[in-house]
Write an enzyme that holds these catalytic residues in place. Structure first.
Site, PDB file in Angstrom:
ATOM      1  N   CYS A 104       0.818  -1.203   0.000  1.00  0.00           N
ATOM      2  CA  CYS A 104       0.000   0.000   0.000  1.00  0.00           C
ATOM      3  C   CYS A 104       0.859   1.263   0.000  1.00  0.00           C
ATOM      4  O   CYS A 104       1.505   1.550  -0.997  1.00  0.00           O
ATOM      5  CB  CYS A 104      -0.983  -0.026   1.173  1.00  0.00           C
ATOM      6  SG  CYS A 104      -2.389   1.091   0.924  1.00  0.00           S
ATOM      7  N   GLU A 117      -2.715  -9.149   3.270  1.00  0.00           N
ATOM      8  CA  GLU A 117      -2.940  -9.606   4.655  1.00  0.00           C
ATOM      9  C   GLU A 117      -4.370  -9.350   5.098  1.00  0.00           C
ATOM     10  O   GLU A 117      -4.683  -9.477   6.285  1.00  0.00           O
ATOM     11  CB  GLU A 117      -1.973  -8.891   5.600  1.00  0.00           C
ATOM     12  CG  GLU A 117      -2.400  -7.536   6.113  1.00  0.00           C
ATOM     13  CD  GLU A 117      -2.514  -6.447   5.060  1.00  0.00           C
ATOM     14  OE1 GLU A 117      -3.161  -5.419   5.333  1.00  0.00           O
ATOM     15  OE2 GLU A 117      -1.975  -6.612   3.951  1.00  0.00           O
ATOM     16  N   HIS A 175      -3.933  -5.130  -0.211  1.00  0.00           N
ATOM     17  CA  HIS A 175      -3.588  -5.695   1.098  1.00  0.00           C
ATOM     18  C   HIS A 175      -3.706  -7.221   1.075  1.00  0.00           C
ATOM     19  O   HIS A 175      -4.790  -7.764   1.310  1.00  0.00           O
ATOM     20  CB  HIS A 175      -4.495  -5.116   2.180  1.00  0.00           C
ATOM     21  CG  HIS A 175      -4.162  -3.714   2.543  1.00  0.00           C
ATOM     22  ND1 HIS A 175      -3.300  -3.384   3.570  1.00  0.00           N
ATOM     23  CD2 HIS A 175      -4.544  -2.542   1.992  1.00  0.00           C
ATOM     24  CE1 HIS A 175      -3.184  -2.071   3.652  1.00  0.00           C
ATOM     25  NE2 HIS A 175      -3.927  -1.532   2.699  1.00  0.00           N
TER      26      HIS A 175
END
Length: 374
Positions: free
Chosen positions: A255, A342, A340
């Site tokens: 990001c 994660e 993202h």
């Protein structure tokens, strides 16, 4: 019927009335929207939302409460939430608190009863904008006064310095790890640390303005640049550190970290009209020709044309608007993605990125060992 006691004012003069929850104060924000169907606790505690108020497009918020495990940071820095229907009686075996109580605790303003579909369409048409969440009416904010204040006021410019860790700390088992990774914290989500630790990494987390020589003195196997809030071009100290690290150590970013890496290669970034925020953004991996569903939260993107004069290769693109979603430089052992991998909660299509970072560090170490034995 609950009494109307809150107001949302946009800088173009649009106003929305509703019922307040959370902190009872007035706050000026950047107004954005998120299309995720779940995950309001993670959104509430994501440092990337610093100085922003989030319009939740999913209509029912608060119904599963707040638990102790799903926070993405210790002290949330989001300013507000705008929802259609707030539920203050959660039903969930993991719940330990209500969203309203947590928002009161951290000074976060909420307004419910708003037509969030209409408001989201407004943001999509006119773009993200400054807004004021008003819980305490005063004569100074009546009529056009709030609009005039919004037109002249500026939002804070230093969000990364406010959300980054002020001290160095470690995560993981120092004696039993595969790799030592220095993480530059620009507003990191806890799940990134969890994912790296689960991969067997020992992590040393350092402040956003740590210089390259201090990082190299920690003798890491790789450097990770985190997500975070605000304009990437303003995070000059981190950009300078990355620029000094290029070619000296494997580097990976997510990001804001992706944007900072591109800026270190002298590419350029720009602000999107209304950003990407949600859990269902399709991204094409140009290396595998496969489509991944991704979780996203960003206002800025890397200018594709500016990458042509760099050593970076585009690896991922957004299928909704063609924006750059990933880059790499094989020579320098550098890779990054805009989305993202994660995501928590969210699609798990892209968790392989952490495996690739480990493979990159392993190849780097193997190359160094081969160079020593020649």
């Amino acid at each position: 019927m609950r009494q109307i006691n809150a107001r949302l004012v946009l800088e173009d003069g649009s106003q929305f009335e509703g019922v307040g929850f959370g902190a009872e104060k007035n706050v000026m924000v950047e107004l954005v929207f998120n299309t995720s169907m779940v995950g309001y606790q993670e959104i509430l505690s994501d440092p990337s939302y610093t100085d922003q108020a989030v319009v939740m497009t999913y209509p029912l918020i608060g119904n599963y409460g707040i638990n102790e495990e799903d926070y993405e940071t210790g002290i949330p820095t989001i300013c507000g939430m705008v929802v259609r229907d707030y539920n203050d009686s959660p039903s969930n075996f993991r719940s330990r608190d209500t969203l309203d109580h947590v928002m009161k605790k951290y000074g976060i303003v909420g307004i419910s009863g708003v037509d969030t579909r209409k408001l989201t369409r407004h943001i999509r048409t006119y773009g993200s904008c400054k807004a004021m969440l008003i819980r305490k009416e005063s004569t100074a904010l009546l009529g056009t006064a709030a609009v005039e204040m919004l037109k002249t006021a500026e939002l804070p410019k230093d969000p990364v310095s406010r959300v980054s860790t002020p001290v160095v700390y470690c995560v993981g088992n120092r004696s039993d790890h595969r790799f030592h990774v220095v993480v530059i914290d620009c507003g990191i989500k806890r799940n990134i640390l969890r994912m790296l630790e689960q991969q067997g990494c020992f992590l040393t987390v350092v402040p956003w303005n740590t210089d390259a020589e201090h990082i190299m003195a920690l003798r890491p196997d790789g450097v990770f640049i985190s997500n975070g809030p605000g304009d990437p071009a303003s995070v000059k100290e981190t950009i300078a550190a990355i620029e000094s690290l290029l070619g000296r150590i494997p580097i990976c970013g997510i990001c804001l970290g992706h944007q900072l890496i591109c800026l270190a290669y002298r590419a350029e970034t720009y602000k999107l009209k209304f950003g990407h925020r949600g859990g269902n953004h399709p991204v094409k991996n140009l290396l595998t020709d496969k489509i991944e569903m991704t979780s996203q939260n960003h206002s800025y993107a890397v200018d594709e044309k500016s990458l042509k004069n760099t050593e970076l290769e585009i690896t991922h693109v957004n299928l909704l608007d063609g924006t750059v979603e990933g880059v790499r430089c094989k020579k320098d052992y550098v890779s990054s993605v805009q989305y993202h991998p994660e995501s928590a909660p969210g699609p798990q299509d892209s968790t392989y990125m952490f495996d690739e970072f480990l493979q990159m560090m392993s190849a780097w170490k193997e190359g160094k060992e081969n160079a020593r034995t020649k």
